[in-house]
Design a protein around this motif. Structure first.
Motif, PDB file in Angstrom:
ATOM      1  N   LEU A   7       0.985  -1.096   0.011  1.00 34.29           N
ATOM      2  CA  LEU A   7       0.074   0.112  -0.046  1.00 34.29           C
ATOM      3  C   LEU A   7       0.896   1.249   0.089  1.00 34.29           C
ATOM      4  CD1 LEU A   7      -2.695  -0.870   2.601  1.00 34.29           C
ATOM      5  CD2 LEU A   7      -2.978  -0.836   0.233  1.00 34.29           C
ATOM      6  N   ALA A   8       2.013   1.414   0.597  1.00 37.96           N
ATOM      7  CA  ALA A   8       2.686   2.363   0.881  1.00 37.96           C
ATOM      8  C   ALA A   8       3.546   2.960  -0.608  1.00 37.96           C
ATOM      9  CB  ALA A   8       4.064   2.193   1.735  1.00 37.96           C
ATOM     10  N   LYS A   9       3.418   1.988  -1.448  1.00 38.97           N
ATOM     11  CA  LYS A   9       3.930   2.305  -2.928  1.00 38.97           C
ATOM     12  C   LYS A   9       2.962   3.490  -3.287  1.00 38.97           C
ATOM     13  CE  LYS A   9       5.518  -0.643  -5.721  1.00 38.97           C
ATOM     14  NZ  LYS A   9       5.991  -1.914  -6.620  1.00 38.97           N
ATOM     15  N   TYR A  10       1.842   3.631  -3.224  1.00 37.62           N
ATOM     16  CA  TYR A  10       0.720   4.274  -3.807  1.00 37.62           C
ATOM     17  C   TYR A  10       0.453   5.480  -2.740  1.00 37.62           C
ATOM     18  CZ  TYR A  10       0.514   0.440  -6.862  1.00 37.62           C
ATOM     19  OH  TYR A  10       1.039  -0.753  -7.626  1.00 37.62           O
ATOM     20  N   ALA A  11       1.000   5.390  -1.658  1.00 34.86           N
ATOM     21  CA  ALA A  11       0.464   6.439  -0.574  1.00 34.86           C
ATOM     22  C   ALA A  11       1.039   7.956  -0.903  1.00 34.86           C
ATOM     23  CB  ALA A  11       1.082   5.985   0.648  1.00 34.86           C
ATOM     24  N   ILE A  12       0.178   8.654  -0.716  1.00 29.29           N
ATOM     25  CA  ILE A  12       0.343  10.028  -1.001  1.00 29.29           C
ATOM     26  C   ILE A  12       0.028  10.727   0.538  1.00 29.29           C
ATOM     27  CG2 ILE A  12      -0.119  10.284  -3.302  1.00 29.29           C
ATOM     28  CD1 ILE A  12      -2.825  11.488  -2.930  1.00 29.29           C
ATOM     29  N   ALA A  13      -0.462  10.208   1.385  1.00 24.03           N
ATOM     30  CA  ALA A  13      -0.589  10.926   2.486  1.00 24.03           C
ATOM     31  C   ALA A  13      -0.702   9.658   3.777  1.00 24.03           C
ATOM     32  CB  ALA A  13      -2.185  11.501   2.644  1.00 24.03           C
ATOM     33  N   PHE A  14      -0.456  10.031   5.004  1.00 22.22           N
ATOM     34  CA  PHE A  14      -0.509   9.243   6.057  1.00 22.22           C
ATOM     35  C   PHE A  14      -0.763   9.664   7.495  1.00 22.22           C
ATOM     36  CE2 PHE A  14       3.968  10.574   5.884  1.00 22.22           C
ATOM     37  CZ  PHE A  14       4.293  10.670   7.202  1.00 22.22           C
ATOM     38  N   ILE A  15      -1.064   9.132   8.556  1.00 23.52           N
ATOM     39  CA  ILE A  15      -1.291   9.428   9.589  1.00 23.52           C
ATOM     40  C   ILE A  15      -0.760   8.501  10.533  1.00 23.52           C
ATOM     41  CG2 ILE A  15      -3.108   9.933  11.664  1.00 23.52           C
ATOM     42  CD1 ILE A  15      -5.168  10.677   9.211  1.00 23.52           C
ATOM     43  N   VAL A  16      -0.060   8.868  11.709  1.00 25.99           N
ATOM     44  CA  VAL A  16       0.870   7.945  12.444  1.00 25.99           C
ATOM     45  C   VAL A  16       0.137   8.315  13.982  1.00 25.99           C
ATOM     46  CG1 VAL A  16       2.910   7.297  13.319  1.00 25.99           C
ATOM     47  CG2 VAL A  16       2.652   8.046  11.102  1.00 25.99           C
ATOM     48  N   ALA A  17       0.064   7.098  14.560  1.00 25.89           N
ATOM     49  CA  ALA A  17      -0.714   7.481  16.176  1.00 25.89           C
ATOM     50  C   ALA A  17      -0.165   6.709  17.038  1.00 25.89           C
ATOM     51  CB  ALA A  17      -2.052   7.148  16.016  1.00 25.89           C
ATOM     52  N   PRO A  18       0.219   7.217  18.081  1.00 31.08           N
ATOM     53  CA  PRO A  18       0.939   6.495  19.304  1.00 31.08           C
ATOM     54  C   PRO A  18       0.096   5.801  20.148  1.00 31.08           C
ATOM     55  CG  PRO A  18       0.962   8.717  19.870  1.00 31.08           C
ATOM     56  CD  PRO A  18       0.666   8.606  18.585  1.00 31.08           C
ATOM     57  N   LEU A  19       0.488   4.387  20.455  1.00 28.02           N
ATOM     58  CA  LEU A  19      -0.585   3.649  21.189  1.00 28.02           C
ATOM     59  C   LEU A  19      -0.102   3.147  22.397  1.00 28.02           C
ATOM     60  CD1 LEU A  19      -1.989   1.248  18.415  1.00 28.02           C
ATOM     61  CD2 LEU A  19      -2.956   3.307  19.196  1.00 28.02           C
ATOM     62  N   ASN A  20      -1.030   2.856  23.470  1.00 26.28           N
ATOM     63  CA  ASN A  20      -0.337   2.259  24.663  1.00 26.28           C
ATOM     64  C   ASN A  20      -0.248   0.732  24.461  1.00 26.28           C
ATOM     65  OD1 ASN A  20      -2.788   1.571  25.461  1.00 26.28           O
ATOM     66  ND2 ASN A  20      -3.163   3.016  26.988  1.00 26.28           N
ATOM     67  N   GLN A  21      -0.148  -0.010  25.503  1.00 32.59           N
ATOM     68  CA  GLN A  21       0.089  -1.497  25.244  1.00 32.59           C
ATOM     69  C   GLN A  21      -1.348  -2.180  25.126  1.00 32.59           C
ATOM     70  OE1 GLN A  21       2.489  -3.260  28.532  1.00 32.59           O
ATOM     71  NE2 GLN A  21       4.366  -2.309  27.457  1.00 32.59           N
ATOM     72  N   TRP A  75       1.332   2.729  15.063  1.00 32.38           N
ATOM     73  CA  TRP A  75       0.566   2.235  13.777  1.00 32.38           C
ATOM     74  C   TRP A  75       0.373   3.482  13.263  1.00 32.38           C
ATOM     75  CZ3 TRP A  75      -4.239   4.519  12.536  1.00 32.38           C
ATOM     76  CH2 TRP A  75      -4.627   5.121  13.598  1.00 32.38           C
ATOM     77  N   CYS A  76       0.223   3.277  11.941  1.00 26.91           N
ATOM     78  CA  CYS A  76      -0.206   4.287  10.729  1.00 26.91           C
ATOM     79  C   CYS A  76      -1.263   3.783   9.728  1.00 26.91           C
ATOM     80  CB  CYS A  76       1.116   4.783  10.039  1.00 26.91           C
ATOM     81  SG  CYS A  76       1.951   3.390   9.064  1.00 26.91           S
ATOM     82  N   THR A  77      -1.787   4.989   9.163  1.00 27.70           N
ATOM     83  CA  THR A  77      -2.770   4.627   8.113  1.00 27.70           C
ATOM     84  C   THR A  77      -2.249   5.351   6.871  1.00 27.70           C
ATOM     85  OG1 THR A  77      -4.707   4.595   9.629  1.00 27.70           O
ATOM     86  CG2 THR A  77      -5.303   4.838   7.333  1.00 27.70           C
ATOM     87  N   LEU A  78      -2.185   4.578   5.948  1.00 29.26           N
ATOM     88  CA  LEU A  78      -1.789   5.058   4.436  1.00 29.26           C
ATOM     89  C   LEU A  78      -2.955   5.460   3.766  1.00 29.26           C
ATOM     90  CD1 LEU A  78       1.452   2.867   4.126  1.00 29.26           C
ATOM     91  CD2 LEU A  78       1.427   5.154   5.187  1.00 29.26           C
ATOM     92  N   TYR A  79      -2.997   6.484   2.956  1.00 25.63           N
ATOM     93  CA  TYR A  79      -4.136   6.661   2.019  1.00 25.63           C
ATOM     94  C   TYR A  79      -3.374   7.148   0.451  1.00 25.63           C
ATOM     95  CZ  TYR A  79      -6.747   7.710   6.370  1.00 25.63           C
ATOM     96  OH  TYR A  79      -7.411   7.704   7.559  1.00 25.63           O
ATOM     97  N   ALA A  80      -4.259   6.450  -0.439  1.00 20.49           N
ATOM     98  CA  ALA A  80      -3.684   6.785  -1.972  1.00 20.49           C
ATOM     99  C   ALA A  80      -4.415   7.631  -2.487  1.00 20.49           C
ATOM    100  CB  ALA A  80      -3.719   5.318  -2.425  1.00 20.49           C
TER     101      ALA A  80
END
Length: 80
Positions: A7-21, A75-80
């Motif tokens: 999916l990252a090959k086509y990503a033009i935007a992303f969101i990264v979010a810190p998580l606890n355990q 984790w992160c979410t990638l958007y194309a």
């Protein structure tokens, strides 16, 4: 479902979010490492946007990413 690297090959935007355990969002920033070649090689950049902020890729990485990975425990979410 395609792998995150595919999916990252086509990503033009992303969101990264810190998580606890427990998998819950926590305050703070988390980063994402992106590279143009597989196996995190070739030209790479590290991004550390504020929590929940969508970041657009342009110029040197737009439509060129072959490997992507968030900081450990995040984790992160990638958007194309």
């Amino acid at each position: 479902m395609p792998s995150p690297a595919a999916l990252a090959k086509y990503a033009i935007a992303f969101i990264v979010a810190p998580l606890n355990q427990g998998g819950e969002h926590i305050a703070g920033n988390a980063g994402l490492y992106l590279c143009v070649d597989g196996g995190f090689s070739g030209y790479c950049r590290y991004f550390n946007p504020p929590f929940g902020q969508c970041t657009n890729l342009d110029g040197d990485l737009a439509y060129k990413v072959s490997s992507a990975g968030p900081d450990k425990g995040n984790w992160c979410t990638l958007y194309a």
